[in-house]
Design an enzyme around this catalytic site. Structure first.
Site, PDB file in Angstrom:
ATOM      1  CG  ASP A  19      37.795   8.103  -3.177  1.00  0.00           C
ATOM      2  OD1 ASP A  19      38.041   7.553  -2.092  1.00  0.00           O
ATOM      3  OD2 ASP A  19      38.125   7.626  -4.280  1.00  0.00           O
ATOM      4  CE  LYS A  39      43.632   2.829  -0.633  1.00  0.00           C
ATOM      5  NZ  LYS A  39      42.320   2.563  -1.220  1.00  0.00           N
ATOM      6  CD  GLU A  42      22.956 -11.241  -7.260  1.00  0.00           C
ATOM      7  OE1 GLU A  42      21.910 -11.019  -7.883  1.00  0.00           O
ATOM      8  OE2 GLU A  42      23.906 -11.910  -7.702  1.00  0.00           O
ATOM      9  CE1 TYR A  83      25.973 -14.397  -6.053  1.00  0.00           C
ATOM     10  CE2 TYR A  83      26.091 -16.767  -6.387  1.00  0.00           C
ATOM     11  CZ  TYR A  83      26.442 -15.485  -6.763  1.00  0.00           C
ATOM     12  OH  TYR A  83      27.257 -15.282  -7.832  1.00  0.00           O
ATOM     13  CB  THR A 100      39.236   1.327   0.588  1.00  0.00           C
ATOM     14  OG1 THR A 100      40.182   2.280   1.060  1.00  0.00           O
ATOM     15  CG2 THR A 100      39.192   1.362  -0.923  1.00  0.00           C
ATOM     16  NE  ARG A 146      43.369  -6.126  -0.232  1.00  0.00           N
ATOM     17  CZ  ARG A 146      44.081  -5.008  -0.394  1.00  0.00           C
ATOM     18  NH1 ARG A 146      43.739  -4.131  -1.308  1.00  0.00           N
ATOM     19  NH2 ARG A 146      45.134  -4.765   0.353  1.00  0.00           N
TER      20      ARG A 146
HETATM   21  N1  DSN Z   1      45.573   1.526  -4.843  1.00  0.00           N
HETATM   22  C1  DSN Z   1      45.211   2.603  -3.992  1.00  0.00           C
HETATM   23  C2  DSN Z   1      46.396   3.416  -3.597  1.00  0.00           C
HETATM   24  O1  DSN Z   1      47.451   2.850  -3.525  1.00  0.00           O
HETATM   25  O2  DSN Z   1      46.276   4.598  -3.359  1.00  0.00           O
HETATM   26  C3  DSN Z   1      44.180   3.443  -4.580  1.00  0.00           C
HETATM   27  O3  DSN Z   1      43.509   2.763  -5.572  1.00  0.00           O
END
Ligand code: DSN
Length: 490
Positions: free
Chosen positions: A255, A287, A80, A78, A284, A293
């Site tokens: 974003d 991607k 935090e 943990y 994120t 992730r």
């Molecule tokens: N799930 C992602 C996507 O496929 O674009 C975005 O949340």
């Protein structure tokens, strides 16, 4: 880390494949002792990913180094709070990996501040929203009331401030033109927090019309202007977005979850790089950035102190094992090879789009200049749902997606979204992506909707005999020539 650990034509982590094989073989033997079905599913997942064309625009393949980093005892801790300021004892090693992840992120993106704790993109956006609200609404509200902390307020004053926090405006891109659910849409918590309006794209070109965004911003006067997308196949001029935000006194939040890899790999530079223009940038890490992730927030000095309070303001305890893996992935993305990878992602998307266009297919915006392509499947007489399922039958993994003014709504939809990050990691080049377009068109041309395609039957279809086998065989040749995790054996 050796240079081999970064991307190359021969795939991820080829330089340490034998060692990674030993590690995975041992791990699976251990898991088998406890729950063999999990070990079996884990093996099967690799087999499935190796043998299909992964074209989901938001997916990729992380390196074995990144994946292995997630499987450690950091998971048990943990932590935090934030680096050097935790609500638990014995966080010195978590501090090390979190600080490293943040340092790599700052260096990679040229950001004054980076926060590596968000567990996902939704979490990163929530941290950003609350950092903006805390900085722009809560802090001045407290000052006005002569208080230093929310706990110093009377119940009545806190209710007044709370109601102000919950009554702010956000302008973001509409869902059907490529915006994301977390940009203020009602089914998501962001739509319950903010009074939201959206900007769309030009009806003729499908492109963002900055004059229309400016007009909407002048009229609506949002506290937050959100730029960024998950299904818009074009680049955005973030300098223009910042001008619009400045004119109306909005905070610009970008974003970049989908295209962070193209920013990291210096494909998007100048006005197309959001980081120098946005007050707060979220992403994120799994991607196009090709990490574990998770999420990440970058911010200016002004917003950094509030972002730093993301846990426990918005987030549960940080996933230290994932922050460690973010540090590894960001170190990989700082290698020169990542820039080659990112350029290949964009070049391959163009090849895929050209492959569709020369075979008579219709693309939203008429093409692409990022990592994704949005195919309008109405000309094949199909819904997105039918097209997605038929493609999957042939081993082509995609996701259905709304198109602007979609007549079939978000569930059935009329589009298929394709992305190049994953197969580019495997080593696919322009020729392979042209072939992918040929295979997709082959499947869709040989798919028939059932008669009376309405309601639930919008999901039903028949695929002509032999199509799936023909496409799978052609895919297998390309997949075998570009193996996933070459040299990795289980
Ligand atoms: N799930 C992602 C996507 O496929 O674009 C975005 O949340």
């Amino acid at each position: 880390m050796t240079a081999d650990a970064s991307v190359s034509k021969s795939g991820l982590g080829a330089g340490y494949a034998a060692t990674a094989s030993e590690a995975y073989q041992a791990a699976l033997r251990v898991i088998e002792q406890v729950e063999p079905r999990v070990a079996a599913a884990t093996r099967k997942e690799l087999e499935d990913q190796r043998s299909s064309l992964k074209l989901i625009a938001s997916e990729n393949y992380a390196s074995p180094a990144v994946l292995l980093t997630m499987g450690t005892w950091f998971s048990d801790k943990y932590a935090e709070g934030t680096v050097g300021h935790r609500f638990y004892a014995a966080c010195q090693n978590v501090d090390t990996v979190e600080a490293l992840a943040a340092e790599h992120a700052r260096e990679l993106f040229g950001a004054p501040y980076a926060y590596a704790q968000p567990h996902s993109g939704i979490d990163a956006n929530l941290v950003a929203f609350w950092a903006i609200l805390a900085t722009r609404i809560e802090a001045p509200g407290l000052a006005e009331l002569g208080a230093k902390h929310v706990n110093d307020l009377s119940e009545a004053d806190w209710e007044k401030l709370r109601s102000k926090l919950g009554n702010q405006r956000l302008l973001g891109m509409s869902l059907d033109t490529g915006g994301h659910l977390t940009h203020g849409f009602r089914p998501n918590i962001s739509g319950k927090m903010f009074h939201q309006r959206s900007y769309g794209t030009d009806a003729q070109t499908g492109l963002i019309d900055y004059d229309a965004v400016a007009a909407a911003a002048r009229e609506f006067k949002p506290l937050v202007l959100v730029a960024g997308y998950s299904a818009y196949p074009r680049r955005v001029n973030f300098a223009k977005m910042r001008e619009i935000a400045d004119e109306v006194g909005a905070t610009l939040m970008v974003d970049m979850a989908h295209f962070a890899g193209l920013v990291a790999g210096k494909v998007f530079t100048g006005d197309e790089n959001p980081v120098p223009h946005a007050h707060v940038t979220t992403t994120t890490t799994h991607k196009s950035l090709r990490g574990p992730r998770g999420g990440l927030v970058l911010a200016t000095e002004e917003y950094a102190p509030a972002v730093d309070k993301g846990c426990p303001m918005v987030l549960g305890g940080p996933l230290s094992h994932v922050m460690a893996a973010k540090a590894v992935a960001l170190a990989e993305a700082r290698q020169p090879e990542f820039q080659t990878y990112a350029q290949n992602v964009a070049d391959n998307a163009k090849s895929l789009a050209d492959g569709f266009l020369k075979r008579g297919a219709t693309l939203v915006t008429g093409g692409t200049d990022n990592h994704l392509v949005l195919l309008d499947v109405q000309s094949f007489g199909l819904t997105g749902r039918q097209a997605e399922s038929a493609l999957l039958d042939a081993g082509v993994v995609t996701n259905r997606n709304s198109i602007p003014n979609d007549p079939n709504g978000a569930w059935y939809s009329s589009g298929i979204r394709f992305g190049t990050p994953a197969l580019t990691t495997r080593g696919f080049g322009a020729d392979e992506f042209d072939k992918v377009a040929e295979l997709v068109v082959d499947v869709l041309s040989n798919t028939q909707p059932t008669a009376a395609s309405n309601g639930p039957s919008k999901a039903k279809y028949t695929l002509a005999d032999g199509t799936a086998d023909r496409v799978r065989a052609a895919s297998a040749e390309m997949l075998d020539a570009n193996p996933l995790y070459p040299g990795l054996t289980l």
